[in-house]
Design a protein around this motif. Structure first.
Motif, PDB file in Angstrom:
ATOM      1  N   LEU A  77      49.111  48.068  34.223  1.00  0.00           N
ATOM      2  CA  LEU A  77      48.041  48.793  34.915  1.00  0.00           C
ATOM      3  C   LEU A  77      48.674  49.721  35.953  1.00  0.00           C
ATOM      4  O   LEU A  77      49.771  49.446  36.438  1.00  0.00           O
ATOM      5  N   PRO A  78      47.982  50.801  36.317  1.00  0.00           N
ATOM      6  CA  PRO A  78      48.526  51.676  37.368  1.00  0.00           C
ATOM      7  C   PRO A  78      48.743  50.893  38.664  1.00  0.00           C
ATOM      8  O   PRO A  78      47.965  49.998  38.997  1.00  0.00           O
TER       9      PRO A  78
ATOM     10  N   VAL B 253      39.577  45.737  44.200  1.00  0.00           N
ATOM     11  CA  VAL B 253      38.557  45.185  43.305  1.00  0.00           C
ATOM     12  C   VAL B 253      38.556  43.665  43.400  1.00  0.00           C
ATOM     13  O   VAL B 253      39.577  43.045  43.706  1.00  0.00           O
ATOM     14  N   GLU B 254      37.404  43.119  43.134  1.00  0.00           N
ATOM     15  CA  GLU B 254      37.243  41.667  43.101  1.00  0.00           C
ATOM     16  C   GLU B 254      36.286  41.366  41.963  1.00  0.00           C
ATOM     17  O   GLU B 254      35.119  41.792  41.989  1.00  0.00           O
ATOM     18  N   PHE B 255      36.792  40.657  40.950  1.00  0.00           N
ATOM     19  CA  PHE B 255      35.946  40.268  39.821  1.00  0.00           C
ATOM     20  C   PHE B 255      35.586  38.797  39.958  1.00  0.00           C
ATOM     21  O   PHE B 255      36.369  38.003  40.464  1.00  0.00           O
TER      22      PHE B 255
ATOM     23  N   LEU C 226      40.234  48.922  34.445  1.00  0.00           N
ATOM     24  CA  LEU C 226      41.002  49.229  35.648  1.00  0.00           C
ATOM     25  C   LEU C 226      42.057  50.301  35.389  1.00  0.00           C
ATOM     26  O   LEU C 226      42.545  50.924  36.327  1.00  0.00           O
ATOM     27  N   LEU C 227      42.422  50.499  34.132  1.00  0.00           N
ATOM     28  CA  LEU C 227      43.407  51.528  33.804  1.00  0.00           C
ATOM     29  C   LEU C 227      43.004  52.865  34.430  1.00  0.00           C
ATOM     30  O   LEU C 227      43.791  53.515  35.129  1.00  0.00           O
TER      31      LEU C 227
ATOM     32  N   LYS D 174      45.011  26.525  38.302  1.00  0.00           N
ATOM     33  CA  LYS D 174      44.229  25.628  37.451  1.00  0.00           C
ATOM     34  C   LYS D 174      44.924  25.347  36.126  1.00  0.00           C
ATOM     35  O   LYS D 174      44.895  24.226  35.632  1.00  0.00           O
TER      36      LYS D 174
ATOM     37  N   THR E 220      38.759  44.136  33.243  1.00  0.00           N
ATOM     38  CA  THR E 220      40.179  44.328  33.565  1.00  0.00           C
ATOM     39  C   THR E 220      40.742  45.570  32.876  1.00  0.00           C
ATOM     40  O   THR E 220      41.491  46.342  33.477  1.00  0.00           O
ATOM     41  N   SER E 221      40.361  45.779  31.610  1.00  0.00           N
ATOM     42  CA  SER E 221      40.935  46.935  30.910  1.00  0.00           C
ATOM     43  C   SER E 221      40.395  48.259  31.464  1.00  0.00           C
ATOM     44  O   SER E 221      41.060  49.296  31.361  1.00  0.00           O
TER      45      SER E 221
ATOM     46  N   PHE F 192      42.337  52.411  38.676  1.00  0.00           N
ATOM     47  CA  PHE F 192      43.534  52.307  39.512  1.00  0.00           C
ATOM     48  C   PHE F 192      44.369  53.582  39.446  1.00  0.00           C
ATOM     49  O   PHE F 192      45.021  53.958  40.424  1.00  0.00           O
ATOM     50  N   ALA F 193      44.379  54.248  38.286  1.00  0.00           N
ATOM     51  CA  ALA F 193      45.139  55.501  38.187  1.00  0.00           C
ATOM     52  C   ALA F 193      44.521  56.556  39.099  1.00  0.00           C
ATOM     53  O   ALA F 193      45.215  57.362  39.716  1.00  0.00           O
TER      54      ALA F 193
ATOM     55  N   ASP G 106      32.748  46.052  28.094  1.00  0.00           N
ATOM     56  CA  ASP G 106      33.042  44.757  27.472  1.00  0.00           C
ATOM     57  C   ASP G 106      34.040  43.939  28.268  1.00  0.00           C
ATOM     58  O   ASP G 106      34.043  42.717  28.217  1.00  0.00           O
ATOM     59  N   ASP G 107      34.927  44.619  28.968  1.00  0.00           N
ATOM     60  CA  ASP G 107      36.008  43.907  29.661  1.00  0.00           C
ATOM     61  C   ASP G 107      36.361  44.683  30.915  1.00  0.00           C
ATOM     62  O   ASP G 107      36.781  45.836  30.848  1.00  0.00           O
TER      63      ASP G 107
ATOM     64  N   ARG H 240      36.367  28.343  37.062  1.00  0.00           N
ATOM     65  CA  ARG H 240      37.419  28.894  36.210  1.00  0.00           C
ATOM     66  C   ARG H 240      38.755  28.991  36.926  1.00  0.00           C
ATOM     67  O   ARG H 240      39.798  29.112  36.270  1.00  0.00           O
TER      68      ARG H 240
ATOM     69  N   MET I  30      40.741  44.161  24.918  1.00  0.00           N
ATOM     70  CA  MET I  30      40.884  42.756  25.328  1.00  0.00           C
ATOM     71  C   MET I  30      39.574  42.240  25.928  1.00  0.00           C
ATOM     72  O   MET I  30      39.352  42.281  27.110  1.00  0.00           O
TER      73      MET I  30
ATOM     74  N   SER J 139      41.387  37.969  41.816  1.00  0.00           N
ATOM     75  CA  SER J 139      40.674  39.217  42.105  1.00  0.00           C
ATOM     76  C   SER J 139      40.618  40.134  40.892  1.00  0.00           C
ATOM     77  O   SER J 139      39.603  40.762  40.625  1.00  0.00           O
ATOM     78  N   LEU J 140      41.719  40.207  40.152  1.00  0.00           N
ATOM     79  CA  LEU J 140      41.793  41.105  38.998  1.00  0.00           C
ATOM     80  C   LEU J 140      41.129  40.511  37.761  1.00  0.00           C
ATOM     81  O   LEU J 140      41.025  41.182  36.733  1.00  0.00           O
TER      82      LEU J 140
END
Lengths: 389, 389
Positions: A304-305, B345-347, B333-334, A46, B330-331, B337-338, B327-328, B43, A1, A25-26
């Motif tokens: 997600l975990p 986290v803060e993106f 984080l799998l 938004k 959020t993904s 976070f595990a 590339d991403d 955003r 993704m 945050s995520l």
């Protein structure tokens, strides 16, 4: 993704609003289907679509732009969600789980049959005569509940005797709006207190359980929570946590499952009802837990975990703020923040109508009496009940 | 104020973005003046105006709809802010304070004269000949700094000898874009480490100070912070806190003041530079302090009492995530976070260009080595530097 993931949230109340901070945050996009442009969540999120969540086409069009759908409330018709899920939309929690939070009769049947979960003695009562027979057998008073549409004390009746048995049928007919509403008769539980346990379960089946919380309701509205529930025996806390985890697994819940319980004077508990979304009794987790219920709900929905649900401090107390007593909450913070530099507040962006939940405060610390005193003072001040420190 | 208070934030980077969560909690509206519709804060923030912050009319029109103006960066021309303040707009921090974060020469002059604040030996050098004389007197190497426009290591030169003395004048001319840029010669400090202290001062003059933080920079970019700074003598920490509070008072700062310091091997410190906005070295406060720098910045700007700046845990570590490796986010984080259910986290919602700060992670706990290991692992993983646990 490689593009940004979009979570669609149906319903624009404070629960959707409080999901927004962890979504930011995520790095995921939250898209809201809101009842109107001025509801609490729509004021800050938004990406908002205004529309009717009971309209098939509106929900379908909304869902088409989202990677996954979740909820601020349980009122989306199951039929719409079943259609969406059948077409391949990720609906989390799914309709098969969600209907157990929508329909109390279904919930009692399933939890009794599958888990022998502790419940008041209950009976499905198709008519007033059956309800009266149930009351005569049990001894009065009894409780009647509408299977659907109840919230904050609505749809629950305490019946003193046979003369009250038509009321649930008359009043639930008025409120049913086309949905089939059944009446359940239940043993009246003269409970010592109410408890709540929140479980979060991810799409893959990982689950975590927050500490058991004591909740104080007034006139059917959650007013305070204390975490952990004071004086709860460790074995009882473990039993309640297991119960929550078992229900989440049995119903294949994805996201937050809140199990509301009544505790009898002998310590035993019975299930009152279920919710499948972030819950008022978990608002303490924003400031009091390592991972909030809102972040864990999003993680669960994204598969997600899950984050650590444990409390960061020995005691954490939440008190709801009801509208009506002051004209502007933010300006009242002058006193509250000056008095308590560790006070945490969360306002819901709603019009301050009397009796309406418009925010909450949270305090945490080592001493329960001190924590309780700070939180109750702040909430009472924000409700206009007191005007000095 | 019975209507919703609106805080105008100029600049749409991650600092404005991270102000949004506390603004929602406090029930205030954040209105953003963004460089473009796709910058990180634009955003997610609902109320966005896209426009040029160097254009008088744009800024004036933006300010007209706000109760108070504050900043994501220090680049708004002082002239515009002076005009606004003269017309009665609340600009916080005000232009008289802010120019000390915009102009390093002014900062050195003011802090030396008014507070005798610890600084490297410095001299205003109008030309290369003066800079060379300064170097000859001090002994080489020396440091040259552009008075304006520097960030993340830009506008700072280490000069090995007389042959390098034209470089600052040549390169700062290129970057000056019409603003008058002066060159300052400074003693080269062979520092043991860098420190930062964050003070928040409200419009009424209340001030709080966060624990002194150790910061690790690489190539001029903040990469890690550790709070509290390990091994810092309590008397030294108190001295640094007083220094921060004195500067905030002297300059009448409103909002966050970050004082970046260099610590010599003998323990003594000198001021490197100032910032007047939430600061990279304070990101740990979102998860690690009772009140975050972002919430306290808003409270200061609203002239509300400030929240407790103390840390909730013995150690807190922040590590920045730079773009380019994955590339991403959020993904990814799998895995993260595990591995670590307490990872925060803060993106920042930015495009993942190589070397660009695109997020950060925070860990807190009782043991510094354990906290550091978790935070560094997660950040490295999110940067694509490692691919197993």
């Amino acid at each position: 993704m490689s593009r940004t993931t979009t979570i669609g949230v149906i319903g624009g109340g404070q629960l959707a609003r409080m999901m927004y901070a962890p979504a930011i945050s995520l790095g995921v996009n939250l898209r809201l289907l809101a009842e109107g442009p001025d509801v609490g969540a729509a004021r800050v999120i938004k990406d908002v679509v205004v529309g009717d969540y009971t309209d098939d086409a509106t929900v379908r069009e909304f869902a088409a732009g989202c990677d996954v759908i979740t909820f601020d409330h349980e009122h989306v018709p199951t039929r719409i969600l079943r259609d969406l899920a059948a077409e391949g939309t990720l609906v989390r929690p799914g309709p098969d789980a969600l209907e157990h939070a929508q329909d109390k009769l279904l919930m009692r049947q399933r939890l009794t049959r599958a888990l022998a979960a502790p419940a008041p003695i209950w009976r499905h009562c198709p008519d007033a005569a059956t309800l009266q027979r149930f009351g005569d057998e049990m001894g009065w008073p009894i409780v009647a509940k509408a299977s659907r549409g109840g919230y904050d004390g609505h749809g629950v009746w305490k019946l003193a005797g046979p003369q009250d048995c038509n009321q649930p049928f008359d009043e639930s007919k008025d409120a049913s709006a086309g949905e089939l509403v059944e009446i359940i008769g239940e043993e009246f539980i003269d409970f010592a207190r109410e408890l709540s346990v929140l479980v979060v379960r991810s799409a893959s089946g990982q689950a975590v359980c927050y500490p058991v919380t004591e909740t104080v309701q007034r006139e059917g509205v959650c007013r305070e929570t204390i975490t952990p529930a004071p004086g709860l025996a460790p074995a009882r806390a473990a039993e309640i946590s297991r119960l929550g985890l078992d229900i989440a697994d049995e119903l294949q819940v994805v996201g937050v499952l809140a199990v509301e319980l009544m505790q009898r004077r002998d310590g035993s508990v019975v299930i009152n009802e279920l919710a499948m979304r972030p819950h008022n009794t978990g608002h303490w987790t924003i400031d009091g837990a390592h991972t909030s219920q809102f972040e864990n709900h999003l993680r669960a929905v994204l598969d997600l975990p899950l984050g650590d649900p444990r409390a960061r401090d020995p005691w954490c107390m939440m008190v709801n703020v009801l509208g009506g007593g002051v004209d502007d909450l933010t300006s009242e913070l002058l006193h509250c923040f000056a008095r308590d530099p560790r006070l945490r507040v969360e306002f819901y962006g709603k019009q301050l109508r009397p009796g309406r939940k418009v925010g909450h405060v949270v305090c945490y610390g080592d001493d329960l009496d001190e924590v309780r005193g700070r939180a109750q003072h702040a909430a009472r001040y924000l409700m206009g009940e007191i005007r000095e420190g």
